[in-house]
Motif scaffolding. Structure first.
Motif, PDB file in Angstrom:
ATOM      1  N   ASP A   1       0.832  -1.199   0.000  1.00 51.62           N
ATOM      2  CA  ASP A   1       0.000   0.000   0.000  1.00 51.62           C
ATOM      3  C   ASP A   1       0.868   1.250   0.000  1.00 51.62           C
ATOM      4  O   ASP A   1       0.562   2.234  -0.676  1.00 51.62           O
ATOM      5  CB  ASP A   1      -0.930  -0.019   1.211  1.00 51.62           C
TER       6      ASP A   1
ATOM      7  N   GLU B   1       2.335   1.694  -3.551  1.00 50.21           N
ATOM      8  CA  GLU B   1       1.301   2.112  -4.489  1.00 50.21           C
ATOM      9  C   GLU B   1       0.867   3.552  -4.223  1.00 50.21           C
ATOM     10  O   GLU B   1       0.578   4.302  -5.171  1.00 50.21           O
ATOM     11  CB  GLU B   1       0.110   1.168  -4.390  1.00 50.21           C
ATOM     12  N   THR B   2       0.820   3.949  -2.970  1.00 53.16           N
ATOM     13  CA  THR B   2       0.427   5.322  -2.648  1.00 53.16           C
ATOM     14  C   THR B   2       1.468   6.312  -3.138  1.00 53.16           C
ATOM     15  O   THR B   2       1.130   7.394  -3.644  1.00 53.16           O
ATOM     16  CB  THR B   2       0.214   5.461  -1.131  1.00 53.16           C
TER      17      THR B   2
ATOM     18  N   ARG C   1       0.860   6.664  -6.823  1.00 54.54           N
ATOM     19  CA  ARG C   1      -0.319   7.492  -7.098  1.00 54.54           C
ATOM     20  C   ARG C   1       0.012   8.970  -6.900  1.00 54.54           C
ATOM     21  O   ARG C   1      -0.424   9.833  -7.688  1.00 54.54           O
ATOM     22  CB  ARG C   1      -1.470   7.095  -6.172  1.00 54.54           C
ATOM     23  N   TRP C   2       0.751   9.265  -5.845  1.00 54.41           N
ATOM     24  CA  TRP C   2       1.152  10.649  -5.588  1.00 54.41           C
ATOM     25  C   TRP C   2       1.992  11.164  -6.757  1.00 54.41           C
ATOM     26  O   TRP C   2       1.798  12.284  -7.238  1.00 54.41           O
ATOM     27  CB  TRP C   2       1.945  10.708  -4.285  1.00 54.41           C
TER      28      TRP C   2
ATOM     29  N   ARG D   1      -8.036   8.571  -0.219  1.00 51.92           N
ATOM     30  CA  ARG D   1      -7.225   7.455  -0.699  1.00 51.92           C
ATOM     31  C   ARG D   1      -6.575   7.768  -2.048  1.00 51.92           C
ATOM     32  O   ARG D   1      -5.405   7.450  -2.274  1.00 51.92           O
ATOM     33  CB  ARG D   1      -8.085   6.206  -0.831  1.00 51.92           C
ATOM     34  N   TYR D   2      -7.326   8.392  -2.956  1.00 50.44           N
ATOM     35  CA  TYR D   2      -6.830   8.566  -4.319  1.00 50.44           C
ATOM     36  C   TYR D   2      -6.366   9.981  -4.630  1.00 50.44           C
ATOM     37  O   TYR D   2      -6.011  10.268  -5.776  1.00 50.44           O
ATOM     38  CB  TYR D   2      -7.908   8.128  -5.314  1.00 50.44           C
TER      39      TYR D   2
ATOM     40  N   PRO E   1      -2.469  11.572  -2.275  1.00 52.21           N
ATOM     41  CA  PRO E   1      -3.145  10.324  -1.893  1.00 52.21           C
ATOM     42  C   PRO E   1      -2.639   9.825  -0.546  1.00 52.21           C
ATOM     43  O   PRO E   1      -1.499  10.103  -0.153  1.00 52.21           O
ATOM     44  CB  PRO E   1      -2.757   9.360  -3.023  1.00 52.21           C
ATOM     45  N   ARG E   2      -3.466   9.075   0.142  1.00 49.19           N
ATOM     46  CA  ARG E   2      -3.118   8.567   1.475  1.00 49.19           C
ATOM     47  C   ARG E   2      -3.117   7.038   1.471  1.00 49.19           C
ATOM     48  O   ARG E   2      -3.901   6.418   0.746  1.00 49.19           O
ATOM     49  CB  ARG E   2      -4.142   9.046   2.514  1.00 49.19           C
ATOM     50  N   THR E   3      -2.264   6.479   2.306  1.00 55.48           N
ATOM     51  CA  THR E   3      -2.370   5.040   2.532  1.00 55.48           C
ATOM     52  C   THR E   3      -3.666   4.763   3.284  1.00 55.48           C
ATOM     53  O   THR E   3      -4.285   5.667   3.850  1.00 55.48           O
ATOM     54  CB  THR E   3      -1.189   4.518   3.356  1.00 55.48           C
ATOM     55  N   ARG E   4      -4.056   3.516   3.288  1.00 58.82           N
ATOM     56  CA  ARG E   4      -5.297   3.154   3.980  1.00 58.82           C
ATOM     57  C   ARG E   4      -5.201   3.477   5.468  1.00 58.82           C
ATOM     58  O   ARG E   4      -6.157   3.958   6.085  1.00 58.82           O
ATOM     59  CB  ARG E   4      -5.581   1.666   3.774  1.00 58.82           C
TER      60      ARG E   4
END
Length: 575
Positions: free
Chosen positions: A366, A369-370, A373-374, A516-517, A524-527
């Motif tokens: 996560d 992936e975050t 996304r950032w 999240r996105y 974006p944030r991690t869960r």
């Protein structure tokens, strides 16, 4: 140190999986809730998995997608709650002093009751609650709060005796289970998982308890009843990941592939790790990237942390307006974004190297992936700053306003131009002294893309001024280029309709998915980070993500059904 008790009930195991990102205080609160629930369970009762999750975590899962329709016998549930509390208390990082005065270690409780550690383990299967805590030397050990011990003694006056608990599977029952399993395999060709599901209902046991009996029996035989399950194939993993992204529940995927939920979770992690491993994340990396404060310095500029995740221009008219009103890109903000994009890719690559390719951790995945996304959001902001350049280059090449293009050509030129800008932003090296601006590389990329288009559409390169009136180009819908700025967005972005569906979602779902996105202007944030900001469990954030995906899926299906039921006028006339 006492071994960790296995959790065999899927609903409880899923709580552990979902709460592995939870803050320590949240894990402790849920551990206390599970301990209190153990005292209320009736051995002969039946409890819905959704109800159990609600009592422990405080939220109600979607029964249709999260297996909440499963029913668990009270005796089996009580036997597993101690293992659940043990896992959650370990996540809470408790000290022995947190259990209050009179807390007992295993040896202390064995002496109090005059039993062996083995008997104590059976008592735990009857509902005796134990917690993993740190001692004064920093070691993690199993301990029992005095209140939990006294509650168990009140419910079981003969706790000190070593008689077998009622919930234990005796040899006669075990033999009957094995006979039926052999019959199901021989006559029906069932797998171990299918057989365990049937026998679990018949004997009022958890599916994992039956699977353990079958697996232990097969391990002792040269010719097992159930041959070892082959690993989930690559094609199946890809399908599982796609369907999960569209809102499919883990329980449904487990039934479809005849696997356990744990196997589906592992397949998802393996496929995510494989996709990340195929990325080329090489970037110029100066020594400053390795400084301890690199994160705080490189990712601090406003252009890197604010104004991100803006939606794309929906049509030609909006593109022309935004491009015409755009100011020239700020050189410092542009350079800061380029450095941040390189750093985020570098950090993701470094973290990826530490992941076990055979069993990657969900939390580490996560985080990687975050970061990506950032990076995509930062690159998209750079591309958006060069809309003016894209429009000017197109109109200079055409010798006419962009709105005069036919709809299909307007869409194609816009898509190719934004893709060229994205490639330039992704490949830009901010550490070359002779290349301090993205505009040079972007202009060259645009010229190449437009040259290709002109060669392919040389007859349409100079549309007539009346074409705009005929085609109505300003209202022509354009593709969402923000989803294709970086290669990893192919699987890291939610389905296309999710963002639009958020307009019809409740506030909690909208806020969680936007965090999240990175659709609210921030990164974006991690869960786990999103859960901390919203003051909810990480499992709840995951459930809200799936809710948004299902909402988008259902709206798309409804729209398709409407289009099918109401054909266009031309179609009706043709019929």
């Amino acid at each position: 140190m006492a071994r960790r008790t296995t959790i065999r009930i899927d609903a409880l195991q899923e709580i552990v999986e979902d709460l592995r990102f939870a803050p320590a205080a949240t894990a402790r609160r849920h551990a206390d809730a599970a301990a209190a629930l153990a005292a209320e369970i009736d051995d002969d009762g039946a409890y819905a998995a959704a109800w159990i999750t609600t009592r422990i975590t405080g939220y109600r899962p979607d029964a249709a997608s999260d297996g909440g329709d499963a029913v668990i016998v009270g005796r089996a549930l009580r036997a597993e709650l101690s293992a659940l509390v043990e896992r959650l208390s370990e996540r809470a990082n408790l000290h022995i002093s947190d259990l209050g005065a009179g807390a007992l270690w295993i040896d202390d409780l064995c002496a109090r009751w005059g039993v062996t550690a083995r008997t104590l383990e059976r008592r735990r299967r009857q509902g005796l609650i134990g917690r993993r805590v740190r001692d004064d030397a920093g070691r993690t050990r199993l301990a029992f709060a005095l209140a939990d011990v006294e509650r168990f003694e009140a419910a079981h006056p003969r706790a000190g005796r070593s008689a077998s608990p009622a919930g234990r599977i005796d040899d006669r029952t075990r033999a009957a289970i094995l006979r039926r399993a052999q019959r199901y395999r021989r006559r029906l060709g069932w797998s171990r998982n299918q057989t365990a599901a049937r026998l679990a209902r018949r004997y009022a046991r958890s599916r994992e308890a039956i699977r353990t009996i079958l697996r232990d029996h097969d391990d002792a035989l040269p010719a097992p009843v159930f041959p070892g399950e082959p690993p989930i194939t690559l094609a199946a993993r890809q399908s599982i990941l796609r369907r999960r992204a569209r809102g499919a529940g883990v329980a449904a995927l487990a039934r479809e592939h005849d696997r356990t939920r744990a196997a589906i979770h592992r397949a998802l992690r393996l496929e995510r790790r494989r996709l990340l491993g195929e990325l080329d994340l090489r970037v110029p990396a100066p020594p400053t990237f390795q400084r301890p404060d690199a994160h705080d310095v490189i990712l601090a500029p406003p252009g890197v942390r604010t104004g991100l995740g803006a939606p794309h221009e929906p049509d030609v008219g909006a593109f022309v307006r935004l491009a015409g009103a755009a100011a020239p890109p700020d050189e410092r903000a542009e350079h800061a974004r380029a450095v941040a994009a390189c750093y985020l890719r570098w950090r993701a690559a470094r973290a990826l190297e530490t992941l076990d390719p055979r069993n990657p951790g969900a939390r580490a995945l996560d985080a990687v992936e975050t970061d990506l996304r950032w990076c995509a959001r930062v690159l998209a902001a750079t591309v958006a700053d060069h809309r003016r350049l894209a429009l000017a280059t197109i109109e200079e090449r055409l010798g006419a306003p962009f709105e005069t293009l036919a709809p299909e050509h307007a869409r194609a030129l816009h898509a190719q131009s934004m893709a060229a800008l994205a490639r330039a932003a992704l490949a830009f090296d901010p550490f070359q002294r002779d290349r301090r601006r993205v505009a040079g590389a972007a202009s060259a990329a645009l010229q190449r893309a437009l040259s290709r288009w002109s060669r392919e559409h040389h007859n349409d390169a100079h549309p007539s001024p009346t074409a705009a009136k005929r085609t109505g180009a300003p209202g022509v819908a354009l593709a969402d280029w923000t989803r294709h700025v970086a290669p990893w967005q192919q699987w890291l972005e939610p389905p296309p309709g999710v963002r639009t569906a958020l307009e019809h979602a409740d506030e909690e779902t909208r806020r969680a998915v936007e965090l999240r996105y990175g659709w609210s202007g921030d990164p974006p944030r991690t869960r786990e980070d999103a859960a901390a900001l919203l003051d909810i469990p990480a499992a709840r954030v995951a459930a809200l993500e799936q809710r948004a995906a299902r909402l988008a899926r259902d709206r798309a299906r409804a729209a398709h059904a409407r289009d099918t039921a109401d054909p266009s006028p031309s179609t009706r006339e043709d019929g």
